[in-house]
Design a protein around this motif. Sequence first.
Motif, mmCIF file in Angstrom:
data_model
loop_
_atom_site.group_PDB
_atom_site.id
_atom_site.type_symbol
_atom_site.label_atom_id
_atom_site.label_comp_id
_atom_site.label_asym_id
_atom_site.label_seq_id
_atom_site.Cartn_x
_atom_site.Cartn_y
_atom_site.Cartn_z
ATOM 1 N N PRO A 13 0.952 -1.168 -0.070
ATOM 2 C CA PRO A 13 -0.138 0.058 -0.104
ATOM 3 C C PRO A 13 0.712 1.090 -0.012
ATOM 4 C CG PRO A 13 -0.637 -1.566 1.785
ATOM 5 C CD PRO A 13 0.486 -1.995 1.286
ATOM 6 N N ALA A 14 0.328 2.592 -0.673
ATOM 7 C CA ALA A 14 1.021 3.488 -0.789
ATOM 8 C C ALA A 14 1.531 4.131 0.528
ATOM 9 C CB ALA A 14 0.093 4.500 -1.562
ATOM 10 N N SER A 15 0.489 4.082 1.651
ATOM 11 C CA SER A 15 0.945 4.425 3.000
ATOM 12 C C SER A 15 2.206 3.750 3.508
ATOM 13 C CB SER A 15 -0.083 4.311 3.942
ATOM 14 O OG SER A 15 -0.419 3.044 4.005
ATOM 15 N N HIS A 16 2.389 2.476 3.009
ATOM 16 C CA HIS A 16 3.616 2.024 3.569
ATOM 17 C C HIS A 16 5.051 2.384 2.663
ATOM 18 C CE1 HIS A 16 0.583 -0.328 5.462
ATOM 19 N NE2 HIS A 16 0.881 -1.688 5.183
ATOM 20 N N ALA A 17 4.698 2.744 1.515
ATOM 21 C CA ALA A 17 5.747 3.156 0.658
ATOM 22 C C ALA A 17 6.220 4.336 1.072
ATOM 23 C CB ALA A 17 5.040 3.204 -0.765
ATOM 24 N N ARG A 18 5.265 5.181 1.562
ATOM 25 C CA ARG A 18 5.963 6.699 2.056
ATOM 26 C C ARG A 18 6.739 6.467 3.118
ATOM 27 N NH1 ARG A 18 0.811 10.010 3.493
ATOM 28 N NH2 ARG A 18 2.008 11.444 4.426
ATOM 29 N N ILE A 19 6.730 5.568 4.034
ATOM 30 C CA ILE A 19 7.524 5.088 5.085
ATOM 31 C C ILE A 19 9.070 4.680 4.660
ATOM 32 C CG2 ILE A 19 7.904 3.587 7.194
ATOM 33 C CD1 ILE A 19 5.318 3.764 7.902
ATOM 34 N N LEU A 20 9.019 3.809 3.612
ATOM 35 C CA LEU A 20 10.223 3.195 2.907
ATOM 36 C C LEU A 20 10.994 4.426 2.440
ATOM 37 C CD1 LEU A 20 9.446 0.033 1.031
ATOM 38 C CD2 LEU A 20 10.305 0.177 3.448
ATOM 39 N N VAL A 21 10.242 5.569 1.741
ATOM 40 C CA VAL A 21 10.868 6.604 0.970
ATOM 41 C C VAL A 21 11.466 7.342 2.175
ATOM 42 C CG1 VAL A 21 10.352 8.788 -0.169
ATOM 43 C CG2 VAL A 21 9.057 6.806 -0.820
ATOM 44 N N HIS A 22 10.809 7.692 3.251
ATOM 45 C CA HIS A 22 11.430 8.450 4.057
ATOM 46 C C HIS A 22 12.673 7.744 4.875
ATOM 47 C CE1 HIS A 22 11.360 11.998 6.853
ATOM 48 N NE2 HIS A 22 11.882 11.270 7.878
ATOM 49 N N LEU A 23 12.586 6.543 5.396
ATOM 50 C CA LEU A 23 13.777 5.858 5.563
ATOM 51 C C LEU A 23 15.022 5.715 4.810
ATOM 52 C CD1 LEU A 23 12.069 3.355 8.218
ATOM 53 C CD2 LEU A 23 13.559 5.103 8.831
ATOM 54 N N SER A 24 14.619 5.641 3.444
ATOM 55 C CA SER A 24 15.685 5.441 2.584
ATOM 56 C C SER A 24 16.672 6.802 2.706
ATOM 57 C CB SER A 24 15.190 5.489 1.197
ATOM 58 O OG SER A 24 14.783 6.641 0.648
ATOM 59 N N HIS A 25 16.486 7.861 3.041
ATOM 60 C CA HIS A 25 17.251 9.086 3.476
ATOM 61 C C HIS A 25 17.403 9.460 4.729
ATOM 62 C CE1 HIS A 25 13.945 11.812 2.933
ATOM 63 N NE2 HIS A 25 13.448 11.201 2.065
ATOM 64 N N SER A 26 16.940 8.762 5.479
ATOM 65 C CA SER A 26 17.145 9.541 6.937
ATOM 66 C C SER A 26 17.783 8.396 8.006
ATOM 67 C CB SER A 26 15.547 9.646 7.546
ATOM 68 O OG SER A 26 15.259 8.672 8.348
ATOM 69 N N PRO A 27 18.426 8.829 8.856
ATOM 70 C CA PRO A 27 19.076 7.922 10.117
ATOM 71 C C PRO A 27 17.992 7.079 10.580
ATOM 72 C CG PRO A 27 18.900 10.195 11.162
ATOM 73 C CD PRO A 27 18.482 10.326 9.482
ATOM 74 N N ALA A 28 18.216 6.038 11.310
ATOM 75 C CA ALA A 28 17.264 5.126 11.979
ATOM 76 C C ALA A 28 16.291 5.933 12.926
ATOM 77 C CB ALA A 28 18.133 3.978 13.017
ATOM 78 N N LEU A 29 15.003 5.625 12.791
ATOM 79 C CA LEU A 29 13.925 6.403 13.733
ATOM 80 C C LEU A 29 13.254 5.366 14.477
ATOM 81 C CD1 LEU A 29 12.762 8.820 10.894
ATOM 82 C CD2 LEU A 29 14.398 9.509 12.755
ATOM 83 N N THR A 30 12.759 5.853 15.522
ATOM 84 C CA THR A 30 11.787 5.280 16.324
ATOM 85 C C THR A 30 10.294 5.223 15.658
ATOM 86 O OG1 THR A 30 10.903 6.811 17.481
ATOM 87 C CG2 THR A 30 12.864 5.436 18.408
ATOM 88 N N THR A 31 9.557 4.492 15.867
ATOM 89 C CA THR A 31 7.981 4.444 15.160
ATOM 90 C C THR A 31 7.541 5.808 15.425
ATOM 91 O OG1 THR A 31 7.765 2.212 15.499
ATOM 92 C CG2 THR A 31 5.706 3.279 15.153
ATOM 93 N N ARG A 32 7.627 6.366 16.623
ATOM 94 C CA ARG A 32 7.020 7.912 17.044
ATOM 95 C C ARG A 32 7.910 8.947 16.050
ATOM 96 N NH1 ARG A 32 3.828 9.484 20.737
ATOM 97 N NH2 ARG A 32 3.588 7.631 21.734
ATOM 98 N N GLU A 33 9.029 8.688 15.963
ATOM 99 C CA GLU A 33 9.878 9.860 15.119
ATOM 100 C C GLU A 33 9.357 9.670 13.664
ATOM 101 O OE1 GLU A 33 13.855 9.970 17.742
ATOM 102 O OE2 GLU A 33 13.708 8.380 16.171
ATOM 103 N N LEU A 34 8.958 8.485 13.284
ATOM 104 C CA LEU A 34 8.772 8.301 11.887
ATOM 105 C C LEU A 34 7.321 8.759 11.655
ATOM 106 C CD1 LEU A 34 9.968 6.821 9.629
ATOM 107 C CD2 LEU A 34 8.855 4.674 10.327
ATOM 108 N N GLY A 35 6.444 8.542 12.631
ATOM 109 C CA GLY A 35 4.870 9.258 12.682
ATOM 110 C C GLY A 35 4.732 10.767 12.303
ATOM 111 N N THR A 36 5.722 11.492 13.194
ATOM 112 C CA THR A 36 5.908 12.676 13.339
ATOM 113 C C THR A 36 6.611 13.041 11.783
ATOM 114 O OG1 THR A 36 6.441 12.680 15.480
ATOM 115 C CG2 THR A 36 6.661 14.805 14.382
ATOM 116 N N ALA A 37 7.548 12.270 11.276
ATOM 117 C CA ALA A 37 8.449 12.851 9.922
ATOM 118 C C ALA A 37 7.265 12.662 8.737
ATOM 119 C CB ALA A 37 9.588 11.954 9.889
ATOM 120 N N VAL A 38 6.562 11.534 8.789
ATOM 121 C CA VAL A 38 5.673 11.518 7.810
ATOM 122 C C VAL A 38 4.241 11.811 7.890
ATOM 123 C CG1 VAL A 38 6.908 9.393 6.866
ATOM 124 C CG2 VAL A 38 5.038 8.955 8.041
ATOM 125 N N ARG A 39 4.269 12.556 8.934
ATOM 126 C CA ARG A 39 2.687 13.203 9.236
ATOM 127 C C ARG A 39 1.834 12.300 9.094
ATOM 128 N NH1 ARG A 39 2.980 19.174 7.288
ATOM 129 N NH2 ARG A 39 5.344 19.690 7.396
#
Length: 307
Positions: free
Chosen positions: A205-231
């Motif tokens: 699903p596209a919502s999952h793909a957005r997480i992959l896109v973000h983590l491909s160019h960011s350092p390791a993140l917690t789930t909470r940090e990820l939620g804030t980053a991808v809104r």
Amino acid sequence: MTDVDVRELRNCFGKFATGITVITAIAPDGSKLGLTVNSFSSLSLDPPMILWSLDKKSKSMDALCAASHFAVNVLASDQMDLSNNFARTSDEKFDDIELTTSEFGLPLLAGTVAHLECSNINQIEGGDHIIFIGKVENFDMGHKKPLLYTNGQYTVAARHPGTKLAEPVEEDRSSSDEFIIPLLLRSYWEISEPFYKEIQDEGIPASHARILVHLSHSPALTTRELGTAVRVDMATVAMSVNWLCDNGHLNRVEDDKLVISEEGLSHLNKVQSRAERFEKEILDGYSDEDVNMLKSILRKLIYRADV
Ligand SMILES: Cc1cc2nc3c(=O)[nH]c(=O)nc-3n(C[C@H](O)[C@H](O)[C@H](O)COP(=O)(O)O)c2cc1C
């Protein structure tokens, strides 16, 4: 005309560009039949009829003559492999092929531009081919670009540079067309649905793909940090993260942080090439100047500064 050079004639026929279809049907023994066909043509609107022709040497001839119905699967530009698969004589043509079953029990190929389900109403002799005539009982279509065939090669369609994009006529414009925010929202709605469908065809699903896109160019993140980053709200992001971890796209490292895995990266590459292709289709017909200006204005809106 006598002594026609068949190879030359075939080349001459090949000057006529066509789409590509796969005709599917069920043989009298219940097995599935499918073969690549570019002799398809529309025939009549009222009653709705189509035709295509089959080489008399085809292994599928008897079964197709006996079939009460057949389906015409109009292939999309990303389905060249399917065309090659169904252009060979084999008992394994349907292995690993994604299908649905129509209300007439016909196998329908997934991801095509259109399907036409037809009753097999007539067969007419046409030299070394038999012309099949079908009455259209059901049809559906999507937004993808068709696969084309000309000069013995696969091609894709592009808008002719001499044609202009349709401008909305003045009366069709609503008063909200004067405001930028409704225009931005409407343009997003127009393209997001087919875009997300395109991404989803890659298997996630596209919502999952957005997480992959973000983590491909960011350092390791917690789930909470990820939620804030991808809104995205915590419950949704947690669900996506669990799915991505279970399916090997993300790895958990120390402090429960998340990183993209090799598999996630290779999946992301496939998603990105689909996205690039989709963007080319959307922007087909606009000049480079228009595209660059659109990008520049959107960046300015996002960053609120001259870019
Ligand atoms: C682009 C393309 C178009 C084709 N169009 C036709 C066609 O219109 N009619 C036909 O009989 N075979 C056509 N063929 C060849 C058949 O797909 C191929 O011979 C197939 O193996 C026939 O199925 P069969 O093995 O069940 O006989 C086409 C092949 C390709 C690659």
